[in-house]
Design an enzyme around this catalytic site. Structure first.
Site, PDB file in Angstrom:
ATOM      1  N   ASP A   1      -0.299   5.067   0.859  1.00 26.21           N
ATOM      2  CA  ASP A   1      -0.601   6.055   1.891  1.00 26.21           C
ATOM      3  C   ASP A   1      -0.471   5.450   3.283  1.00 26.21           C
ATOM      4  O   ASP A   1      -1.034   4.387   3.582  1.00 26.21           O
ATOM      5  CB  ASP A   1      -2.016   6.589   1.719  1.00 26.21           C
ATOM      6  CG  ASP A   1      -2.160   7.435   0.458  1.00 26.21           C
ATOM      7  OD1 ASP A   1      -1.144   7.697  -0.192  1.00 26.21           O
ATOM      8  OD2 ASP A   1      -3.300   7.816   0.133  1.00 26.21           O
TER       9      ASP A   1
ATOM     10  N   ASP B   1       0.864  -1.170   0.000  1.00 28.61           N
ATOM     11  CA  ASP B   1       0.000   0.000   0.000  1.00 28.61           C
ATOM     12  C   ASP B   1       0.910   1.232   0.000  1.00 28.61           C
ATOM     13  O   ASP B   1       2.104   1.125   0.306  1.00 28.61           O
ATOM     14  CB  ASP B   1      -0.886  -0.046   1.254  1.00 28.61           C
ATOM     15  CG  ASP B   1      -1.733   1.199   1.409  1.00 28.61           C
ATOM     16  OD1 ASP B   1      -2.301   1.665   0.402  1.00 28.61           O
ATOM     17  OD2 ASP B   1      -1.831   1.707   2.547  1.00 28.61           O
TER      18      ASP B   1
END
Length: 404
Positions: free
Chosen positions: A192, A190
């Site tokens: 963020d 991922d």
């Protein structure tokens, strides 16, 4: 005494002898001990050696010599010569076979306290496991200790240690031991609040004066309280009218998570592949991927008309299911089995991806994600991931010293 050198391999149940030396470490100890064994008709079956704060423990398992008295005198003499303690013990056969259900357990702490390690070791025993080997992987930026465990079902061990880790405030990862550990791997991250610090959409929203409102919706979505796709549309709508140039400003302000570059650089030198899957935006992810040498990536795309954001995204939304689908697609493109994939994320929209991967790591994650993942890391250093993969801090530093 000179005995003939044996030609056949000793039978598995042959008489054996273990020789252990303990004392101050100095150059030549191992060579000198094995020189003592040379005149005897013995075979080397196993050798273990550790050095801790200048103290050496060297243990050797051999087939038993025919003249035990002469052998014991020779060992005692070399121990006295080296200024070390010695022990000779007889038995039969090899070491006790390691039981089924072999697991690789990594304990990480910053700091790692004795009570935490004692609690983990106790739970290993309660789960039916035996610790066969212990070795330190790192002292910085975290203390990471590896344990090879046999005799416990890996799934039971994982659940047991996850609960104890949460209680003790330490990180514990459990992986089944097997040949797949030596295969090429794909790491899918991922972006963020995992690869980077903060949320890109909130940074963009600051340019529209809606940072607080967007942050509230983002937090609820990451906790799993809102449907991600719906929350994304709601948040992106607040970005309408933001000039496209603001995306360049956001990109320039991005800070990677501590250790991110080290992790990527080290693992890529070892042949790992990397992918980014993000509920964020291609306008940012494309640049990040290029800068970091990422092999694959998938993200949402903000619609831009006449140099301004419209408040909409184009194309399929990369949501919780989309991230897992991207992981499978990238693994297929790389020719890497799902068992050899590692997924890293922090939010509820990462759960399917973490579940699909061979190893799912919740990185500074929300409680629901920590509870569902194979393992979790609460330390803020992404490069701690490499210790879960069996790479020591010394190997990381050696890799950093190599020319690009």
């Amino acid at each position: 005494m000179n005995e003939p050198v044996p030609t056949p391999t000793a039978p598995l149940d042959a008489p054996t002898v273990s020789v252990t030396l303990l004392g101050r470490d100095h150059a030549g100890v191992t060579a000198r001990l094995f020189e003592v064994f040379t005149p005897y008709a013995v075979e080397v079956i196993d050798v273990e050696q550790i050095v801790l704060r200048g103290r050496l423990v060297l243990a050797v398992l051999l087939t038993a010599p025919s003249d035990r008295t002469a052998f014991e005198k020779a060992v005692a003499a070399v121990a006295e010569e080296l200024g070390m303690e010695q022990e000779v013990a007889y038995g039969s056969g090899d070491n006790r076979g390691r039981r089924r259900g072999r697991s690789h357990v990594t304990v990480l702490g910053a700091p790692l306290l004795p009570r935490q390690f004692a609690a983990v070791a106790t739970k290993v025993a309660e789960a039916g496991g035996n610790i066969d080997r212990i070795v330190r992987m790192a002292r910085y930026p975290v203390t990471a200790i590896d344990l090879d465990v046999s005799g416990a079902d890996p799934d039971v061990l994982r659940r047991t240690l996850a609960l104890e880790a949460a209680h003790q405030g330490v990180d514990v990862a459990v992986q089944p031991l097997g040949i797949h550990q030596h295969a090429q791997r794909l790491v899918v991250m991922d972006v963020d609040s995992t690869l980077i610090q903060g949320e890109v959409i909130e940074m963009i929203a600051a340019h529209a004066g809606y940072e607080k409102e967007v942050a509230e919706v983002t937090g609820a979505a990451m906790r799993g309280e809102l449907d991600f796709a719906e929350s994304l549309q709601e948040r992106v709508a607040l970005l309408a009218g933001v000039p496209e140039s603001a995306l360049d400003d956001v990109h320039a302000s991005i800070q990677l998570a501590p250790g991110a570059r080290t992790m990527i650089r080290t693992l890529k030198r070892l042949g790992y592949r990397f992918a980014l899957v993000s509920g964020g935006f291609t306008q940012i992810i494309d640049k990040l991927a290029g800068e970091l040498g990422i092999d694959y990536w998938a993200a949402n795309t903000l619609e831009v008309v006449d140099g301004h954001l419209t408040g909409r995204v184009t194309g399929p939304v990369v949501d919780r299911a989309g991230k897992a689908a991207a992981l499978r697609r990238f693994a297929a493109e790389a020719g890497i089995s799902l068992a050899n994939t590692v997924a890293i994320g922090d939010g509820a929209n990462d759960l399917d991806m973490l579940d699909a991967a061979g190893l799912g790591v919740a990185f500074n994650a929300k409680p629901a994600v920590r509870d569902a993942a194979d393992t979790s890391l609460s330390v803020p250093y992404l490069d701690a991931i490499v210790f879960l993969l069996g790479i020591t801090r010394e190997e990381v530093e050696a890799a950093d010293a190599l020319p690009d």
